[in-house]
Design a protein around this motif. Sequence first.
Motif, PDB file in Angstrom:
ATOM      1  N   UNK A  88       0.827  -1.205   0.000  1.00  0.00           N
ATOM      2  CA  UNK A  88       0.000   0.000   0.000  1.00  0.00           C
ATOM      3  C   UNK A  88       0.865   1.261   0.000  1.00  0.00           C
ATOM      4  N   UNK A  89       0.361   2.312  -0.611  1.00  0.00           N
ATOM      5  CA  UNK A  89       1.071   3.598  -0.630  1.00  0.00           C
ATOM      6  C   UNK A  89       0.757   4.391   0.629  1.00  0.00           C
ATOM      7  N   UNK A  90       0.905   3.734   1.789  1.00  0.00           N
ATOM      8  CA  UNK A  90       0.604   4.358   3.064  1.00  0.00           C
ATOM      9  C   UNK A  90       0.316   3.292   4.108  1.00  0.00           C
ATOM     10  N   UNK A  91      -0.185   3.695   5.275  1.00  0.00           N
ATOM     11  CA  UNK A  91      -0.441   2.749   6.365  1.00  0.00           C
ATOM     12  C   UNK A  91      -1.932   2.427   6.456  1.00  0.00           C
ATOM     13  N   UNK A  92      -2.315   1.122   6.541  1.00  0.00           N
ATOM     14  CA  UNK A  92      -3.728   0.744   6.633  1.00  0.00           C
ATOM     15  C   UNK A  92      -4.341   1.148   7.978  1.00  0.00           C
ATOM     16  N   UNK A  93      -5.402   1.955   7.911  1.00  0.00           N
ATOM     17  CA  UNK A  93      -6.066   2.455   9.118  1.00  0.00           C
ATOM     18  C   UNK A  93      -7.384   1.727   9.399  1.00  0.00           C
ATOM     19  N   UNK A  94      -7.972   1.150   8.365  1.00  0.00           N
ATOM     20  CA  UNK A  94      -9.246   0.435   8.540  1.00  0.00           C
ATOM     21  C   UNK A  94      -9.448  -0.524   7.374  1.00  0.00           C
ATOM     22  N   UNK A  95      -9.917  -1.733   7.681  1.00  0.00           N
ATOM     23  CA  UNK A  95     -10.296  -2.662   6.617  1.00  0.00           C
ATOM     24  C   UNK A  95     -11.291  -3.672   7.162  1.00  0.00           C
ATOM     25  N   UNK A  96     -12.069  -4.222   6.246  1.00  0.00           N
ATOM     26  CA  UNK A  96     -13.077  -5.215   6.609  1.00  0.00           C
ATOM     27  C   UNK A  96     -12.860  -6.456   5.765  1.00  0.00           C
ATOM     28  N   UNK A  97     -12.718  -7.585   6.423  1.00  0.00           N
ATOM     29  CA  UNK A  97     -12.427  -8.839   5.738  1.00  0.00           C
ATOM     30  C   UNK A  97     -13.580  -9.818   5.856  1.00  0.00           C
ATOM     31  N   UNK A  98     -13.792 -10.586   4.803  1.00  0.00           N
ATOM     32  CA  UNK A  98     -14.735 -11.694   4.867  1.00  0.00           C
ATOM     33  C   UNK A  98     -13.990 -12.924   5.363  1.00  0.00           C
ATOM     34  N   UNK A  99     -14.572 -13.590   6.356  1.00  0.00           N
ATOM     35  CA  UNK A  99     -14.010 -14.837   6.859  1.00  0.00           C
ATOM     36  C   UNK A  99     -14.879 -15.989   6.390  1.00  0.00           C
ATOM     37  N   UNK A 100     -14.507 -17.202   6.760  1.00  0.00           N
ATOM     38  CA  UNK A 100     -15.308 -18.344   6.342  1.00  0.00           C
ATOM     39  C   UNK A 100     -16.628 -18.390   7.109  1.00  0.00           C
ATOM     40  N   UNK A 101     -17.579 -19.162   6.600  1.00  0.00           N
ATOM     41  CA  UNK A 101     -18.895 -19.348   7.206  1.00  0.00           C
ATOM     42  C   UNK A 101     -19.682 -18.041   7.350  1.00  0.00           C
ATOM     43  N   UNK A 102     -19.438 -17.111   6.444  1.00  0.00           N
ATOM     44  CA  UNK A 102     -20.231 -15.892   6.431  1.00  0.00           C
ATOM     45  C   UNK A 102     -19.867 -14.850   7.464  1.00  0.00           C
ATOM     46  N   UNK A 103     -18.759 -15.059   8.157  1.00  0.00           N
ATOM     47  CA  UNK A 103     -18.359 -14.097   9.185  1.00  0.00           C
ATOM     48  C   UNK A 103     -17.551 -12.959   8.582  1.00  0.00           C
ATOM     49  N   UNK A 104     -17.350 -11.905   9.353  1.00  0.00           N
ATOM     50  CA  UNK A 104     -16.511 -10.802   8.898  1.00  0.00           C
ATOM     51  C   UNK A 104     -15.717 -10.226  10.062  1.00  0.00           C
ATOM     52  N   UNK A 105     -14.581  -9.634   9.730  1.00  0.00           N
ATOM     53  CA  UNK A 105     -13.705  -9.011  10.717  1.00  0.00           C
ATOM     54  C   UNK A 105     -13.451  -7.569  10.298  1.00  0.00           C
ATOM     55  N   UNK A 106     -13.717  -6.641  11.212  1.00  0.00           N
ATOM     56  CA  UNK A 106     -13.471  -5.224  10.956  1.00  0.00           C
ATOM     57  C   UNK A 106     -12.326  -4.759  11.840  1.00  0.00           C
ATOM     58  N   UNK A 107     -11.287  -4.215  11.231  1.00  0.00           N
ATOM     59  CA  UNK A 107     -10.115  -3.725  11.952  1.00  0.00           C
ATOM     60  C   UNK A 107     -10.027  -2.216  11.758  1.00  0.00           C
ATOM     61  N   UNK A 108      -9.905  -1.474  12.862  1.00  0.00           N
ATOM     62  CA  UNK A 108      -9.865  -0.014  12.756  1.00  0.00           C
ATOM     63  C   UNK A 108      -8.913   0.584  13.787  1.00  0.00           C
ATOM     64  N   UNK A 109      -8.014   1.438  13.328  1.00  0.00           N
ATOM     65  CA  UNK A 109      -7.143   2.193  14.227  1.00  0.00           C
ATOM     66  C   UNK A 109      -7.988   3.294  14.878  1.00  0.00           C
ATOM     67  N   UNK A 110      -8.026   3.316  16.195  1.00  0.00           N
ATOM     68  CA  UNK A 110      -8.836   4.313  16.902  1.00  0.00           C
ATOM     69  C   UNK A 110      -7.999   5.461  17.468  1.00  0.00           C
ATOM     70  N   UNK A 111      -6.686   5.226  17.631  1.00  0.00           N
ATOM     71  CA  UNK A 111      -5.802   6.288  18.127  1.00  0.00           C
ATOM     72  C   UNK A 111      -4.384   5.991  17.664  1.00  0.00           C
ATOM     73  N   UNK A 112      -3.685   7.016  17.224  1.00  0.00           N
ATOM     74  CA  UNK A 112      -2.308   6.817  16.799  1.00  0.00           C
ATOM     75  C   UNK A 112      -1.473   8.040  17.163  1.00  0.00           C
ATOM     76  N   UNK A 113      -0.324   7.788  17.777  1.00  0.00           N
ATOM     77  CA  UNK A 113       0.593   8.845  18.185  1.00  0.00           C
ATOM     78  C   UNK A 113       1.926   8.635  17.486  1.00  0.00           C
ATOM     79  N   UNK A 114       2.345   9.611  16.694  1.00  0.00           N
ATOM     80  CA  UNK A 114       3.559   9.472  15.902  1.00  0.00           C
ATOM     81  C   UNK A 114       4.695  10.354  16.386  1.00  0.00           C
TER      82      UNK A 114
END
Length: 294
Positions: A224-250
């Motif tokens: 990626x041309x940057x850092x991933x802050x949020x993504x949603x993935x499909x898992x098996x058996x119809x499930x899903x996983x949502x990943x989200x950065x809620x706070x970041x200090x650089x």
Amino acid sequence: MKRIITLFCMAAATAATAQTKVVTQAVITTKTTTVSPEGSEDMAPPPPPSGDGGEQRVTFRFGGDGETKTVTTLKGDMVKTYTENEMSRITTLRDNAKKTTTTLMEMMGKKTGVVATDEDQAAAAKKLDSMMQSRSQNGGGNFNFSSNTVTASDIAYTEESKKIAGLQCKKALVINTRKNGNKDTTVVWYCPDFKLQGLVSTGGTSGFGGFGARLTGLSGLDNLAGFPMQYEMKLNRGRKMIVEVTKITLDKEVSDKEFEISKDFELKSMKDMQNGGGPGMMFRFGGPGGGGGQ
């Protein structure tokens, strides 16, 4: 004319790369939410109470419904990922220079640690592949690591944007092609202003080192041309996983003490634990139905 267009594209790519700085110190809080379809039940058989040689096994379940918060700390070649839930506290220390991963576990009043080299993890992943394939052939599940292996990744960028954790992010589509020929697309929101040294992403299964990508089957984030802050993935058996950065200090100075290991932990190598030198580990991923990925 073709030469001019080619040179223009190369110049544009170089300019984009120059604008994306590489950050060597950061503290990131990430929320991972896993959701199963309504009415689904956990039909996966319980893990065996002991290994082939009778050694005790400690089981970690990742990917069940609900939220998991992780705090990731980066300084140079060191990365610490801390995860806490009702039953345990797990800290993963990754040394990118030495290529070692130390997993510290606090469960039921006990403090133990496992030190694994990249070679150890590769060998363990190969053994896990064999176990999962055997289970699938015996009717114990329909997940197959081999067919889930990603053979190619492509990224399609869009002009859509939104703010995440106070940062302006852009939308990209990460398209993975698997060994069995299937393709799947993951929507990723990324911040084009920076990338983190030695750290592709946070949250999800990233804290499990090399196992994480194999279990979720998500590849290509490192391109990626940057850092991933949020993504949603499909898992098996119809499930899903949502990943989200809620706070970041650089801009915070990270102390070396963040990566020190307390003397309360009893450390063993992965080889010692596999040879009966202590409780073995079994990771159970994916929540209902077990397994992960597509």
